[in-house]
Motif scaffolding. Sequence first.
Motif, PDB file in Angstrom:
ATOM      1  N   PHE A 126      35.518  40.643  31.641  1.00  0.00           N
ATOM      2  CA  PHE A 126      35.339  40.663  33.323  1.00  0.00           C
ATOM      3  C   PHE A 126      35.795  40.956  35.082  1.00  0.00           C
ATOM      4  O   PHE A 126      35.573  40.256  35.260  1.00  0.00           O
ATOM      5  CB  PHE A 126      34.582  38.693  33.132  1.00  0.00           C
ATOM      6  CG  PHE A 126      33.485  38.858  32.427  1.00  0.00           C
ATOM      7  CD1 PHE A 126      32.086  39.210  32.208  1.00  0.00           C
ATOM      8  CD2 PHE A 126      33.803  38.253  30.798  1.00  0.00           C
ATOM      9  CE1 PHE A 126      31.340  39.331  31.140  1.00  0.00           C
ATOM     10  CE2 PHE A 126      32.463  38.091  29.791  1.00  0.00           C
ATOM     11  CZ  PHE A 126      31.416  38.831  29.982  1.00  0.00           C
ATOM     12  N   ALA A 127      37.108  41.833  33.847  1.00  0.00           N
ATOM     13  CA  ALA A 127      37.360  41.861  35.394  1.00  0.00           C
ATOM     14  C   ALA A 127      36.691  42.482  36.163  1.00  0.00           C
ATOM     15  O   ALA A 127      35.992  43.792  35.358  1.00  0.00           O
ATOM     16  CB  ALA A 127      39.066  42.740  35.056  1.00  0.00           C
ATOM     17  N   GLU A 128      37.377  42.949  37.224  1.00  0.00           N
ATOM     18  CA  GLU A 128      36.163  43.768  38.320  1.00  0.00           C
ATOM     19  C   GLU A 128      36.488  45.356  38.278  1.00  0.00           C
ATOM     20  O   GLU A 128      37.799  45.272  37.361  1.00  0.00           O
ATOM     21  CB  GLU A 128      36.759  43.084  39.994  1.00  0.00           C
ATOM     22  CG  GLU A 128      35.720  44.596  40.903  1.00  0.00           C
ATOM     23  CD  GLU A 128      34.463  43.868  41.241  1.00  0.00           C
ATOM     24  OE1 GLU A 128      33.895  45.041  39.711  1.00  0.00           O
ATOM     25  OE2 GLU A 128      33.886  43.050  41.763  1.00  0.00           O
ATOM     26  N   ARG A 129      35.197  46.198  38.492  1.00  0.00           N
ATOM     27  CA  ARG A 129      35.238  47.498  38.141  1.00  0.00           C
ATOM     28  C   ARG A 129      35.912  47.437  39.711  1.00  0.00           C
ATOM     29  O   ARG A 129      36.602  47.859  39.752  1.00  0.00           O
ATOM     30  CB  ARG A 129      33.531  47.721  38.790  1.00  0.00           C
ATOM     31  CG  ARG A 129      33.338  49.114  38.482  1.00  0.00           C
ATOM     32  CD  ARG A 129      32.402  49.745  38.953  1.00  0.00           C
ATOM     33  NE  ARG A 129      32.191  51.253  39.128  1.00  0.00           N
ATOM     34  CZ  ARG A 129      30.926  51.468  39.071  1.00  0.00           C
ATOM     35  NH1 ARG A 129      30.862  51.676  40.660  1.00  0.00           N
ATOM     36  NH2 ARG A 129      30.926  53.066  39.106  1.00  0.00           N
ATOM     37  N   THR A 130      37.047  48.846  38.873  1.00  0.00           N
ATOM     38  CA  THR A 130      37.870  49.111  39.242  1.00  0.00           C
ATOM     39  C   THR A 130      37.163  50.488  40.258  1.00  0.00           C
ATOM     40  O   THR A 130      36.787  51.500  39.688  1.00  0.00           O
ATOM     41  CB  THR A 130      39.005  49.804  38.452  1.00  0.00           C
ATOM     42  OG1 THR A 130      38.519  50.786  37.192  1.00  0.00           O
ATOM     43  CG2 THR A 130      39.905  48.607  37.587  1.00  0.00           C
ATOM     44  N   PHE A 131      37.506  50.560  41.222  1.00  0.00           N
ATOM     45  CA  PHE A 131      36.977  51.745  42.554  1.00  0.00           C
ATOM     46  C   PHE A 131      38.148  52.697  42.861  1.00  0.00           C
ATOM     47  O   PHE A 131      38.380  54.195  43.626  1.00  0.00           O
ATOM     48  CB  PHE A 131      36.421  51.463  43.252  1.00  0.00           C
ATOM     49  CG  PHE A 131      35.532  50.434  43.308  1.00  0.00           C
ATOM     50  CD1 PHE A 131      34.106  50.928  43.254  1.00  0.00           C
ATOM     51  CD2 PHE A 131      35.956  49.141  43.010  1.00  0.00           C
ATOM     52  CE1 PHE A 131      32.529  50.218  42.493  1.00  0.00           C
ATOM     53  CE2 PHE A 131      34.474  48.353  42.564  1.00  0.00           C
ATOM     54  CZ  PHE A 131      33.041  48.521  42.237  1.00  0.00           C
ATOM     55  N   GLY A 132      39.270  53.439  41.455  1.00  0.00           N
ATOM     56  CA  GLY A 132      40.315  54.881  42.059  1.00  0.00           C
ATOM     57  C   GLY A 132      40.665  54.213  43.627  1.00  0.00           C
ATOM     58  O   GLY A 132      40.654  53.540  44.300  1.00  0.00           O
ATOM     59  N   ALA A 133      40.233  55.516  43.994  1.00  0.00           N
ATOM     60  CA  ALA A 133      41.171  55.754  44.789  1.00  0.00           C
ATOM     61  C   ALA A 133      40.278  55.441  46.588  1.00  0.00           C
ATOM     62  O   ALA A 133      41.478  55.078  47.777  1.00  0.00           O
ATOM     63  CB  ALA A 133      40.903  57.362  45.115  1.00  0.00           C
TER      64      ALA A 133
END
Length: 191
Positions: free
Chosen positions: A80-87
């Motif tokens: 349930f960690a937040e979605r990673t959005f990279g750069a």
Amino acid sequence: MTKIYIVRHGETDWNCEGRLQGGTDTTLNVRGKRQATICRNYFEQIKCDAIFTSTLQRAMLTATIMNETLKLPLIPLKEFAERTFGAAEGMTYEERIKEYPHKEYPDQETIDQLIERIASGLQKIHDQYPNGKVLLVTHGAVIHTLFSMVENAEIFPQSARLSNGGVSTIHKQDGKWWLDKYNEIQHLLEQ
């Protein structure tokens, strides 16, 4: 029947600045800590069995503050960690639109990966509390995606903004997840 009360973590400075947090491990600001306290008070009258939380500190701190008086088992789940959005993480909306007008951020987690991760987390909760009521403290993109996975997804407008400290509920019945209520904020307005 498993019932999950979903709480969006309290406010951070990056929320105020419109910065995309994603997997960046930001913490609560003063208002965010107050929202967590208000949520704790809201849940004092609701008998829950446990609190599940994202492993990121803004959610963990929200859950910890809520649990100061609730005294429930506190279970961190990376699902349930937040979605990673990279750069794009750390950028404001204006910066993101300028740099990535089509929202194609390098190195971001795909929606399919996020759905798979959330589904795994939901299964873990259901397996541990098949007839229980639990709290889940998580993040905006996770909640939006989770709502797209329920059987009655059409009742949640995808353009809706989820408030920090807002409460939503889902339940599992006959093997399917259903959305009951989303983004309840009355408790935040009364304080």
